[in-house]
Design a protein around this motif. Structure first.
Motif, PDB file in Angstrom:
ATOM      1  N   ILE A 109       0.835  -1.195   0.000  1.00  0.00           N
ATOM      2  CA  ILE A 109       0.000   0.000   0.000  1.00  0.00           C
ATOM      3  C   ILE A 109       0.870   1.245   0.000  1.00  0.00           C
ATOM      4  CG2 ILE A 109      -1.954   1.157   1.085  1.00  0.00           C
ATOM      5  CD1 ILE A 109      -2.485  -1.778   0.284  1.00  0.00           C
ATOM      6  N   PHE A 110       0.662   2.103  -0.979  1.00  0.00           N
ATOM      7  CA  PHE A 110       1.388   3.366  -1.070  1.00  0.00           C
ATOM      8  C   PHE A 110       0.565   4.459  -0.380  1.00  0.00           C
ATOM      9  CE2 PHE A 110       2.941   0.722  -4.414  1.00  0.00           C
ATOM     10  CZ  PHE A 110       4.264   1.085  -4.637  1.00  0.00           C
ATOM     11  N   TYR A 111       1.244   5.298   0.393  1.00  0.00           N
ATOM     12  CA  TYR A 111       0.542   6.397   1.060  1.00  0.00           C
ATOM     13  C   TYR A 111       1.272   7.712   0.789  1.00  0.00           C
ATOM     14  CZ  TYR A 111       4.190   6.134   4.681  1.00  0.00           C
ATOM     15  OH  TYR A 111       5.395   6.135   5.347  1.00  0.00           O
ATOM     16  N   LYS A 112       0.514   8.798   0.849  1.00  0.00           N
ATOM     17  CA  LYS A 112       1.040  10.106   0.483  1.00  0.00           C
ATOM     18  C   LYS A 112       1.110  11.000   1.723  1.00  0.00           C
ATOM     19  CE  LYS A 112      -1.156   9.351  -3.959  1.00  0.00           C
ATOM     20  NZ  LYS A 112      -2.189   9.745  -4.938  1.00  0.00           N
ATOM     21  N   PRO A 113       2.252  11.022   2.408  1.00  0.00           N
ATOM     22  CA  PRO A 113       2.345  11.747   3.687  1.00  0.00           C
ATOM     23  C   PRO A 113       2.203  13.258   3.554  1.00  0.00           C
ATOM     24  CG  PRO A 113       4.518  11.013   2.962  1.00  0.00           C
ATOM     25  CD  PRO A 113       3.525  10.386   2.040  1.00  0.00           C
ATOM     26  N   ASN A 114       2.494  13.794   2.376  1.00  0.00           N
ATOM     27  CA  ASN A 114       2.420  15.247   2.177  1.00  0.00           C
ATOM     28  C   ASN A 114       1.119  15.664   1.505  1.00  0.00           C
ATOM     29  OD1 ASN A 114       3.161  13.978  -0.231  1.00  0.00           O
ATOM     30  ND2 ASN A 114       4.309  15.762  -0.965  1.00  0.00           N
ATOM     31  N   ALA A 115       0.090  14.822   1.587  1.00  0.00           N
ATOM     32  CA  ALA A 115      -1.165  15.092   0.886  1.00  0.00           C
ATOM     33  C   ALA A 115      -1.809  16.398   1.331  1.00  0.00           C
ATOM     34  CB  ALA A 115      -2.132  13.926   1.080  1.00  0.00           C
ATOM     35  N   ALA A 116      -1.898  16.630   2.641  1.00  0.00           N
ATOM     36  CA  ALA A 116      -2.554  17.842   3.145  1.00  0.00           C
ATOM     37  C   ALA A 116      -1.793  19.095   2.707  1.00  0.00           C
ATOM     38  CB  ALA A 116      -2.655  17.788   4.666  1.00  0.00           C
ATOM     39  N   GLU A 117      -0.479  19.031   2.749  1.00  0.00           N
ATOM     40  CA  GLU A 117       0.345  20.161   2.327  1.00  0.00           C
ATOM     41  C   GLU A 117       0.125  20.469   0.847  1.00  0.00           C
ATOM     42  OE1 GLU A 117       5.083  20.927   1.399  1.00  0.00           O
ATOM     43  OE2 GLU A 117       4.517  19.440   2.916  1.00  0.00           O
ATOM     44  N   LEU A 118       0.057  19.410   0.021  1.00  0.00           N
ATOM     45  CA  LEU A 118      -0.165  19.593  -1.413  1.00  0.00           C
ATOM     46  C   LEU A 118      -1.558  20.154  -1.687  1.00  0.00           C
ATOM     47  CD1 LEU A 118       1.413  16.310  -2.825  1.00  0.00           C
ATOM     48  CD2 LEU A 118       2.335  18.633  -3.014  1.00  0.00           C
ATOM     49  N   LEU A 119      -2.538  19.701  -0.911  1.00  0.00           N
ATOM     50  CA  LEU A 119      -3.903  20.200  -1.099  1.00  0.00           C
ATOM     51  C   LEU A 119      -3.972  21.690  -0.775  1.00  0.00           C
ATOM     52  CD1 LEU A 119      -6.888  19.830  -1.700  1.00  0.00           C
ATOM     53  CD2 LEU A 119      -7.202  19.102   0.687  1.00  0.00           C
ATOM     54  N   GLU A 120      -3.373  22.089   0.342  1.00  0.00           N
ATOM     55  CA  GLU A 120      -3.396  23.507   0.703  1.00  0.00           C
ATOM     56  C   GLU A 120      -2.737  24.356  -0.376  1.00  0.00           C
ATOM     57  OE1 GLU A 120      -2.212  26.638   4.270  1.00  0.00           O
ATOM     58  OE2 GLU A 120      -1.886  24.478   4.565  1.00  0.00           O
ATOM     59  N   ARG A 121      -1.638  23.858  -0.897  1.00  0.00           N
ATOM     60  CA  ARG A 121      -0.935  24.593  -1.949  1.00  0.00           C
ATOM     61  C   ARG A 121      -1.812  24.737  -3.197  1.00  0.00           C
ATOM     62  NH1 ARG A 121       4.405  21.722  -3.529  1.00  0.00           N
ATOM     63  NH2 ARG A 121       4.625  21.859  -1.251  1.00  0.00           N
ATOM     64  N   ALA A 122      -2.517  23.657  -3.551  1.00  0.00           N
ATOM     65  CA  ALA A 122      -3.384  23.682  -4.735  1.00  0.00           C
ATOM     66  C   ALA A 122      -4.554  24.638  -4.551  1.00  0.00           C
ATOM     67  CB  ALA A 122      -3.893  22.276  -5.038  1.00  0.00           C
ATOM     68  N   LEU A 123      -5.138  24.637  -3.348  1.00  0.00           N
ATOM     69  CA  LEU A 123      -6.309  25.482  -3.096  1.00  0.00           C
ATOM     70  C   LEU A 123      -5.954  26.966  -3.010  1.00  0.00           C
ATOM     71  CD1 LEU A 123      -8.352  23.371  -0.499  1.00  0.00           C
ATOM     72  CD2 LEU A 123      -8.416  23.312  -2.996  1.00  0.00           C
ATOM     73  N   ARG A 124      -4.699  27.274  -2.758  1.00  0.00           N
ATOM     74  CA  ARG A 124      -4.268  28.668  -2.676  1.00  0.00           C
ATOM     75  C   ARG A 124      -3.858  29.247  -4.032  1.00  0.00           C
ATOM     76  NH1 ARG A 124      -3.994  30.826   2.235  1.00  0.00           N
ATOM     77  NH2 ARG A 124      -3.803  29.458   4.070  1.00  0.00           N
ATOM     78  N   LYS A 125      -3.838  28.418  -5.059  1.00  0.00           N
ATOM     79  CA  LYS A 125      -3.463  28.926  -6.372  1.00  0.00           C
ATOM     80  C   LYS A 125      -4.476  29.960  -6.854  1.00  0.00           C
ATOM     81  CE  LYS A 125      -0.680  25.057  -7.988  1.00  0.00           C
ATOM     82  NZ  LYS A 125      -0.521  23.986  -8.999  1.00  0.00           N
ATOM     83  N   LYS A 126      -3.981  30.994  -7.479  1.00  0.00           N
ATOM     84  CA  LYS A 126      -4.791  32.160  -7.843  1.00  0.00           C
ATOM     85  C   LYS A 126      -5.990  31.800  -8.721  1.00  0.00           C
ATOM     86  CE  LYS A 126      -4.326  36.785  -9.844  1.00  0.00           C
ATOM     87  NZ  LYS A 126      -3.383  37.765 -10.452  1.00  0.00           N
ATOM     88  N   HIS A 127      -5.802  30.879  -9.640  1.00  0.00           N
ATOM     89  CA  HIS A 127      -6.861  30.585 -10.605  1.00  0.00           C
ATOM     90  C   HIS A 127      -7.607  29.287 -10.278  1.00  0.00           C
ATOM     91  CE1 HIS A 127      -5.525  33.906 -13.063  1.00  0.00           C
ATOM     92  NE2 HIS A 127      -4.287  33.432 -13.078  1.00  0.00           N
ATOM     93  N   TYR A 128      -7.474  28.809  -9.052  1.00  0.00           N
ATOM     94  CA  TYR A 128      -8.186  27.570  -8.683  1.00  0.00           C
ATOM     95  C   TYR A 128      -9.695  27.787  -8.741  1.00  0.00           C
ATOM     96  CZ  TYR A 128     -10.074  23.683  -6.033  1.00  0.00           C
ATOM     97  OH  TYR A 128     -10.816  22.593  -5.646  1.00  0.00           O
ATOM     98  N   GLN A 129     -10.406  26.878  -9.398  1.00  0.00           N
ATOM     99  CA  GLN A 129     -11.862  26.919  -9.493  1.00  0.00           C
ATOM    100  C   GLN A 129     -12.448  25.853  -8.567  1.00  0.00           C
ATOM    101  OE1 GLN A 129     -13.825  29.103 -11.403  1.00  0.00           O
ATOM    102  NE2 GLN A 129     -11.873  30.179 -11.699  1.00  0.00           N
ATOM    103  N   CYS A 130     -13.248  26.253  -7.599  1.00  0.00           N
ATOM    104  CA  CYS A 130     -13.782  25.328  -6.601  1.00  0.00           C
ATOM    105  C   CYS A 130     -14.888  24.452  -7.188  1.00  0.00           C
ATOM    106  CB  CYS A 130     -14.322  26.109  -5.400  1.00  0.00           C
ATOM    107  SG  CYS A 130     -15.059  25.050  -4.133  1.00  0.00           S
ATOM    108  N   SER A 131     -14.744  23.158  -7.014  1.00  0.00           N
ATOM    109  CA  SER A 131     -15.812  22.191  -7.276  1.00  0.00           C
ATOM    110  C   SER A 131     -15.576  21.023  -6.317  1.00  0.00           C
ATOM    111  CB  SER A 131     -15.801  21.709  -8.729  1.00  0.00           C
ATOM    112  OG  SER A 131     -14.633  20.946  -8.997  1.00  0.00           O
TER     113      SER A 131
END
Length: 363
Positions: A109-131
């Motif tokens: 099983i592969f796990y992504k320990p930096n998932a929350a950090e990556l999500l925060e970075r993605a959601l802070r991008k200027k042109h992110y469209q929420c869905s």
């Protein structure tokens, strides 16, 4: 190069969906061992340990434009799934990592320990469209490893902080650990949960989904989520012809009594390596009806084990598929279950100030 053991007379592994480590479709090389006839007594079931492998991802949100999938964004905190569901359509993905969609899928099983950090970075991008973001589109976000790694919980905390809508599909009662987060999100129409219920028969569950919560535990999970004000759906999936399709109405009814307000179903899907694994599983557990099951499957898939066309892969075609769809429609109407997905609120999405920005406000 890949070296996989493919053994038709492989030992039974306690709590595993398959004993077969068939090579993935991209494997260039594999080994095969056969019974030479000297061993007359069957092996005792043995326990096989699960290994967890850290995967450092650069991105975390996957996107799709499939017309039959009710979400455009998803996150899978884990690759592979210890639940061991023999029918899992995510099994073939392990072939991309030169691993077997069989036993490797359940034990590596592969796990992504930096998932929350990556999500925060993605959601802070200027042109992110929420869905809405779907958790559990491939593998269960609350599989056993989540108890230790808490990656799904970390993702939910970020989504709550950003007021970002999320949908979750799981078989696990571990989701109740995150009840406080989910209840707070539900107050603002930011979450919907679907609990997958494949069967109400404990014996069949143990064979189909060896490391999942039992049917009664899943119904209790629906009840507790619903009691906390969280919109909860039941996913009757997969419906397997001549094996569990007779339970469709009873699954929907039991879920409704437990508080489910929505429902959906999916016909068995057997893409790529899942087909031979499932066929082998049938011969081991239900040899007397294996041919009948696969005959009905193929009747619903234009004579094949599987069709991947968007309009057909979830519900199939042909007489059996049409009858199943009709039964579902009658049952949800009778029970007062909604078969439409809840529309979550994207208008509240707002990235919170960063820690240093908050300090500037008060300096």
């Amino acid at each position: 190069m890949s070296d996989h053991s493919h053994n038709k007379s492989a030992p039974l592994y306690r709590g595993r969906g398959t004993a077969n480590n068939l090579p993935g479709r991209f494997a260039k090389q594999y080994s095969s061992s056969e019974n030479d006839g000297w061993q007359t007594e069957p092996d005792e079931p043995v326990r096989l340990k699960t290994s967890s492998i850290e995967e450092k991802s650069k991105t975390i949100i996957s996107t799709n434009q499939s017309p039959d999938i009710p979400f455009s964004q998803s996150i899978n905190p884990y690759r592979g799934c210890e639940h061991g569901c023999i029918y899992c359509y995510a099994r073939p993905a392990h072939a991309y990592m030169d691993l077997s969609p069989g036993l490797d899928f359940e034990t590596k099983i592969f796990y992504k320990p930096n998932a929350a950090e990556l999500l925060e970075r993605a959601l802070r991008k200027k042109h992110y469209q929420c869905s809405p973001i779907a958790l559990g589109a491939n593998t269960d976000p609350y599989q056993p490893l989540e108890r230790e790694k808490q990656i799904t919980q970390g993702l939910l905390k970020i989504m709550l902080e950003f007021r970002h809508p999320v949908t979750i599909i799981t078989k696990s009662q571990l989701i109740l650990r995150d009840l406080p987060i989910l209840a707070e999100m539900a107050q603002d129409n930011l979450v919907q949960v679907a609990i997958s219920v494949t069967t109400l028969d404990n014996g069949l569950k143990r064979k189909l989904e060896p490391r999942t919560a039992g049917p009664a535990a899943r119904l209790r999970t629906i009840e507790q989520l619903s009691s906390a004000g969280i919109p909860t759906a039941v996913l009757a999936a997969p419906m397997i012809p001549a094996l569990n399709d007779c339970e469709l109405e009873s699954i929907l009814s039991a879920a409704r009594k437990s508080g489910a307000v929505r429902a959906a179903y999916i016909l068995l899907r057997l893409p790529h390596e899942v087909a031979p694994l499932f066929r082998e599983w049938l011969e081991v557990h239900y040899p007397e009806r294996a041919k009948h099951v696969m005959s009905l499957v193929q009747q619903s898939r234009a004579g094949k084990d599987y069709q991947s066309e968007f309009s057909q892969r979830r519900i199939g075609t042909g007489i059996f598929a049409q009858l199943l769809q009709g039964r579902f429609q009658v049952a949800v109407k009778k029970l007062g279950l909604d078969h439409r997905r809840l529309t979550l609120d994207c208008s509240q999405f707002k990235p919170p100030p960063r820690t240093n920005e908050q300090q500037d406000l008060f300096s």
